[in-house]
Design a protein around this motif. Structure first.
Motif, mmCIF file in Angstrom:
data_model
loop_
_atom_site.group_PDB
_atom_site.id
_atom_site.type_symbol
_atom_site.label_atom_id
_atom_site.label_comp_id
_atom_site.label_asym_id
_atom_site.label_seq_id
_atom_site.Cartn_x
_atom_site.Cartn_y
_atom_site.Cartn_z
ATOM 1 N N SER A 91 0.845 -1.195 0.000
ATOM 2 C CA SER A 91 0.000 0.000 0.000
ATOM 3 C C SER A 91 0.877 1.241 0.000
ATOM 4 O O SER A 91 2.017 1.229 0.482
ATOM 5 C CB SER A 91 -0.907 -0.014 1.234
ATOM 6 N N ASP A 92 0.325 2.337 -0.531
ATOM 7 C CA ASP A 92 1.009 3.628 -0.513
ATOM 8 C C ASP A 92 0.374 4.589 0.489
ATOM 9 O O ASP A 92 0.690 5.778 0.493
ATOM 10 C CB ASP A 92 0.983 4.260 -1.911
ATOM 11 N N LYS A 93 -0.512 4.062 1.338
ATOM 12 C CA LYS A 93 -1.161 4.889 2.356
ATOM 13 C C LYS A 93 -0.390 4.784 3.664
ATOM 14 O O LYS A 93 0.002 3.681 4.071
ATOM 15 C CB LYS A 93 -2.618 4.456 2.567
ATOM 16 N N TRP A 94 -0.204 5.918 4.346
ATOM 17 C CA TRP A 94 0.664 5.949 5.526
ATOM 18 C C TRP A 94 0.007 6.654 6.709
ATOM 19 O O TRP A 94 -0.755 7.601 6.539
ATOM 20 C CB TRP A 94 1.975 6.661 5.200
ATOM 21 N N ILE A 95 0.362 6.160 7.882
ATOM 22 C CA ILE A 95 0.043 6.824 9.149
ATOM 23 C C ILE A 95 1.356 7.130 9.858
ATOM 24 O O ILE A 95 2.273 6.296 9.880
ATOM 25 C CB ILE A 95 -0.825 5.936 10.048
ATOM 26 N N ILE A 96 1.452 8.313 10.435
ATOM 27 C CA ILE A 96 2.563 8.636 11.328
ATOM 28 C C ILE A 96 2.005 8.734 12.738
ATOM 29 O O ILE A 96 1.109 9.540 13.014
ATOM 30 C CB ILE A 96 3.255 9.950 10.928
ATOM 31 N N GLY A 97 2.504 7.893 13.648
ATOM 32 C CA GLY A 97 2.096 7.915 15.043
ATOM 33 C C GLY A 97 2.999 8.834 15.844
ATOM 34 O O GLY A 97 4.233 8.730 15.770
ATOM 35 N N ILE A 98 2.392 9.738 16.631
ATOM 36 C CA ILE A 98 3.137 10.788 17.327
ATOM 37 C C ILE A 98 2.887 10.636 18.827
ATOM 38 O O ILE A 98 1.803 10.950 19.323
ATOM 39 C CB ILE A 98 2.687 12.184 16.837
ATOM 40 N N LEU A 166 -2.231 11.511 10.350
ATOM 41 C CA LEU A 166 -1.440 11.716 11.564
ATOM 42 C C LEU A 166 -2.261 11.316 12.781
ATOM 43 O O LEU A 166 -3.420 11.712 12.915
ATOM 44 C CB LEU A 166 -1.016 13.176 11.699
ATOM 45 N N VAL A 167 -1.654 10.550 13.693
ATOM 46 C CA VAL A 167 -2.295 10.153 14.948
ATOM 47 C C VAL A 167 -1.389 10.601 16.083
ATOM 48 O O VAL A 167 -0.286 10.067 16.250
ATOM 49 C CB VAL A 167 -2.523 8.632 15.011
ATOM 50 N N GLY A 168 -1.846 11.590 16.854
ATOM 51 C CA GLY A 168 -1.031 12.125 17.930
ATOM 52 C C GLY A 168 -1.743 12.076 19.259
ATOM 53 O O GLY A 168 -2.957 12.268 19.327
ATOM 54 N N THR A 169 -0.987 11.832 20.330
ATOM 55 C CA THR A 169 -1.574 11.741 21.656
ATOM 56 C C THR A 169 -0.852 12.651 22.632
ATOM 57 O O THR A 169 0.388 12.720 22.622
ATOM 58 C CB THR A 169 -1.556 10.281 22.164
ATOM 59 N N SER A 170 -1.607 13.386 23.440
ATOM 60 C CA SER A 170 -1.069 14.287 24.454
ATOM 61 C C SER A 170 -0.119 15.308 23.814
ATOM 62 O O SER A 170 -0.554 16.089 22.961
ATOM 63 C CB SER A 170 -0.378 13.468 25.553
ATOM 64 N N MET A 171 1.174 15.322 24.161
ATOM 65 C CA MET A 171 2.098 16.254 23.518
ATOM 66 C C MET A 171 2.153 16.014 22.019
ATOM 67 O O MET A 171 2.297 16.963 21.232
ATOM 68 C CB MET A 171 3.493 16.129 24.135
#
Length: 334
Positions: A91-98, A166-171
């Motif tokens: 796949s060419d779909k991406w998530i960046i976990g922060i 983008l998936v980010g949590t808290s800071m």
């Protein structure tokens, strides 16, 4: 007879003490191998709970071995450590976990893993002063945005990209919002089309005041405002970071539609205020004159653990949100 400390001396003492605690890379090493440094984490010692432990296992992540481990320089050349998990189906779909403060790139995996059913690959990275990345001052989103930008740029150079979420949590959630508000060209170039902001704060000065108020010893009661002012001066003079500018409302433009964000929070979160997610959701929708941004507040108690406490509902809401954004092909308008 020794003269008692003045109010300013008290606030100076407490400000320096808190900054040292937040920026000492959490503790001196207990022991070190070639691949990892092991530290005693005093902050996490006070957070033991069946709900907050082993989040990856709770969502069924049995295989945590990444497809690739890499390092790349942040915008100021600080070393950033990262890992890639490729989907079983190309796949060419991406998530960046922060990840958030006092966490790392593996800890945030549980908030990203369920999107693999939609065909996403995953990239997670360690902020500076976290995990295996280089040591530096924690700036609550300012320099951390440099690290996120570096991760996005590395991904653009290393893989073909259809789009990024983008998936980010808290800071990490604040850093996601900070990037969304300040980097329109990069968002367009990388085709970042959605975000999930979990347990984020909307103002660094207000966050620090909350943290100080909740953790002050009796000796420093009543000095929160003075302490915040002193901390902001120290960050500005010593680290060249203006924390007073890190405020969602102040950064929000009067016009311009950004990529849609799902805001998630536990109502009884004792670290960040659920009303911050409520306000960011409302202010962003009002500014954009849209209803594309969504909000989900759960009646939970643990910081960043809505997915663990309300697993089925969280999974359904977040996956439905991403499907809707992708299906409607809502690209960021900058």
């Amino acid at each position: 007879m020794k003269k008692p400390p003045s109010d300013q001396e008290k606030s100076n003492t407490f400000a320096k003490m808190m900054i040292n605690i937040w920026n000492n890379h959490f503790s001196a090493p207990l022991f070190q191998t070639e691949e990892e440094i092991y530290r005693l984490d005093f902050i996490k010692l006070f957070g033991f709970s069946p709900v907050t432990r082993n989040s990856n296992k709770k969502v069924g992540i049995d295989e945590e071995n990444p497809s690739l481990n890499v390092t790349f320089p942040s915008l100021d050349q600080n070393k950033i450590a990262a890992s890639v998990w490729l989907n079983d189906i190309p796949s060419d779909k991406w998530i960046i976990g922060i990840h958030g403060y006092n966490s790392n790139r593996f800890d945030v995996l549980y908030l990203t893993w369920h999107y693999r059913v939609l065909g996403y690959n995953i990239l997670t990275f360690d902020f500076r002063n976290h995990g295996q990345s280089g040591v530096d001052v924690v700036t609550w989103g300012y320099k951390e945005k440099w690290d996120l930008i570096a991760a996005i740029n590395w991904l653009k150079k290393s893989y073909k990209i259809d789009h990024i979420g983008l998936v980010g949590t808290s800071m990490g959630g604040f850093t996601l919002n900070y990037l969304m508000l300040t980097e329109p060209s990069l968002i367009k170039e990388a085709n970042i089309i959605w975000g999930v902001s979990d347990s984020a704060y909307m103002s660094v000065p207000k966050l620090l005041k909350r943290m100080i108020s909740n953790n002050s010893p009796g000796f420093f009661e009543g000095y929160a405002n003075e302490t915040i002012d002193t901390m902001i001066k120290i960050y500005k003079n010593d680290y060249h970071v203006n924390l007073s500018e890190l405020d969602f409302t102040g950064l929000l433009e009067e016009k311009g539609q950004k990529f849609p964000i799902l805001y998630v929070h536990n109502r009884w979160d004792k670290v960040t205020d659920y009303l911050d997610s409520f306000r960011m959701h409302n202010e962003k929708n009002n500014m954009e004159r849209s209803t594309t941004n969504q909000l989900k507040v759960y009646d939970g108690y643990h910081h960043t653990k809505s997915l663990i406490e309300f697993k089925e509902d969280y999974l359904k809401n977040s996956i439905d949100f991403v499907k809707k954004v992708v299906n409607n092909n809502q690209k960021p308008k900058v």
